[in-house]
Design a protein around this motif. Structure first.
Motif, short mmCIF file in Angstrom:
data_model
loop_
_atom_site.label_atom_id
_atom_site.label_comp_id
_atom_site.label_asym_id
_atom_site.label_seq_id
_atom_site.Cartn_x
_atom_site.Cartn_y
_atom_site.Cartn_z
N ARG A 271 0.83 -1.21 0.00
CA ARG A 271 0.00 0.00 0.00
C ARG A 271 0.86 1.25 0.00
O ARG A 271 0.54 2.24 -0.68
CB ARG A 271 -0.93 0.00 1.22
N ALA A 272 1.96 1.22 0.75
CA ALA A 272 2.86 2.38 0.75
C ALA A 272 3.50 2.58 -0.63
O ALA A 272 3.61 3.72 -1.11
CB ALA A 272 3.94 2.19 1.82
N GLU A 274 2.20 1.64 -3.46
CA GLU A 274 1.15 2.10 -4.36
C GLU A 274 0.91 3.60 -4.23
O GLU A 274 0.76 4.31 -5.24
CB GLU A 274 -0.14 1.33 -4.07
N LYS A 275 0.90 4.11 -3.00
CA LYS A 275 0.75 5.54 -2.81
C LYS A 275 1.93 6.31 -3.38
O LYS A 275 1.77 7.40 -3.95
CB LYS A 275 0.58 5.85 -1.33
N LEU A 279 1.87 9.15 -6.55
CA LEU A 279 2.19 10.54 -6.21
C LEU A 279 2.52 11.41 -7.42
O LEU A 279 2.04 12.55 -7.50
CB LEU A 279 3.34 10.56 -5.19
N LYS A 282 -0.67 12.50 -9.11
CA LYS A 282 -1.43 13.46 -8.31
C LYS A 282 -0.76 14.84 -8.32
O LYS A 282 -1.45 15.85 -8.20
CB LYS A 282 -1.55 12.96 -6.88
#
Length: 315
Positions: A271-272, A274-275, A279, A282
């Protein structure tokens, strides 16, 4: 800009200020109601100390009791729907038996406030000057009244779920260490609840409730299933299923928890990552909208100024 356009802009600005004022007032009211509940809980203790604001506490208590009475009158008769609402409120962190009544009362109170605010816009709409703006303001009030309470519950639920997801791998690591040290699973849960109370207080509260259910004689399968339902995250449901299968098949609990803990830790790392991978995408929007125009201005304005000066000097 002519007078009609100026009047239209002023009308929309007034509408925005009214909507902002209503939203800010509702936020302040909710925050004061929360502080009032905390004060009442603190004063209900035998050693509680009363600290000023008696009139304010009485006013908040009156508002809260009014909302509760309104919720009692709006009570839903379908037990399945009441159970679903109660489950959602528990996942959002409200465990009181009267939480459903307060939730229904808050929805009714929001509709009453929106109706009153809409009535104030009727003379504005009838005047013929700000008709569209008045209709827009009434629409904003209606949407805020209909979706406001649900959005508050959803936001609180997302916040709680984030804490549960972040604290679940740490909880499993502590469970593995406690079980491998010789403690039973029930004693390990009680020990982990004490250790996690400072970092993840809400998750620790659910673990304490799980301990109370086990001490009361509830079966381990049912207690862990209720624990997963209260948390409302996939990790808890997987853990409850894994413990049930481990108990039915007779496999080693310590090894099973260790494998599950490694899996949860790997998921947290994924999950980390993936974020981190999302980035750059975004950052593209603020880069294009804010940073890129500034860079263009810094690079192009001096050049444009020099070119204009050269033309002036040539003439």
């Amino acid at each position: 800009m002519d007078a009609a356009q100026l009047q239209t802009w002023l009308t929309w600005a007034a509408t925005g200020m009214i909507a902002l004022g209503v939203g800010g007032g509702g936020f302040l009211w909710l925050r004061e109601a929360r502080f009032g509940a905390k004060r009442r809980a603190r004063l209900s203790n035998p050693g509680g100390v009363v600290q000023g604001g008696a009139g304010e506490s009485a006013a908040v208590s009156t508002v809260v009791s009014t909302v509760k009475r309104l919720g009692d009158r709006m009570a839903i008769q379908d037990p399945a729907q009441i159970s679903a609402i109660r489950q959602t409120l528990i996942q959002a962190g409200w465990y009181s038996r009267e939480a459903v009544a307060f939730y229904l009362g808050a929805r009714g109170f929001a509709l009453i406030l929106a109706t009153g605010a809409t009535l104030f816009t009727v003379p504005w709409a009838m005047s013929g000057i700000g008709g569209p703006a008045a209709i827009g303001a009434a629409g904003v009030f209606a949407i805020a009244a209909i979706l406001g309470p649900d959005q508050v519950v959803k936001a609180r639920r997302r916040k709680m779920a984030l804490e549960y997801v972040e604290g679940f791998p740490d909880m499993l690591d502590l469970l593995v260490a406690s079980v491998e040290a010789g403690l039973s699973l029930d004693a390990a849960v009680a020990r982990v609840a004490d250790e996690m109370g400072r970092r993840y207080p809400n998750l620790a509260g659910h673990l304490r409730f799980l301990t109370l259910e086990l001490r009361a004689g509830r079966s381990r399968k049912d207690a862990w299933g209720s624990f997963a339902e209260r948390l409302g995250i996939d990790e808890a449901a997987s853990l409850a299923t894994m413990l049930r299968q481990s108990e039915e098949m007779g496999t080693s609990l310590g090894e099973t928890l260790a494998v599950f803990s490694d899996d949860m830790r790997s998921k947290r790392m994924l999950r980390a990552e993936e974020k981190a991978m999302a980035l750059p995408a975004k950052l593209m929007v603020p880069l294009i909208l804010f940073i890129f125009p500034c860079l263009i201005g810094v690079l192009m304005i001096p050049a444009a100024y020099r070119i204009s000066q050269s033309f002036v000097g040539g003439h």
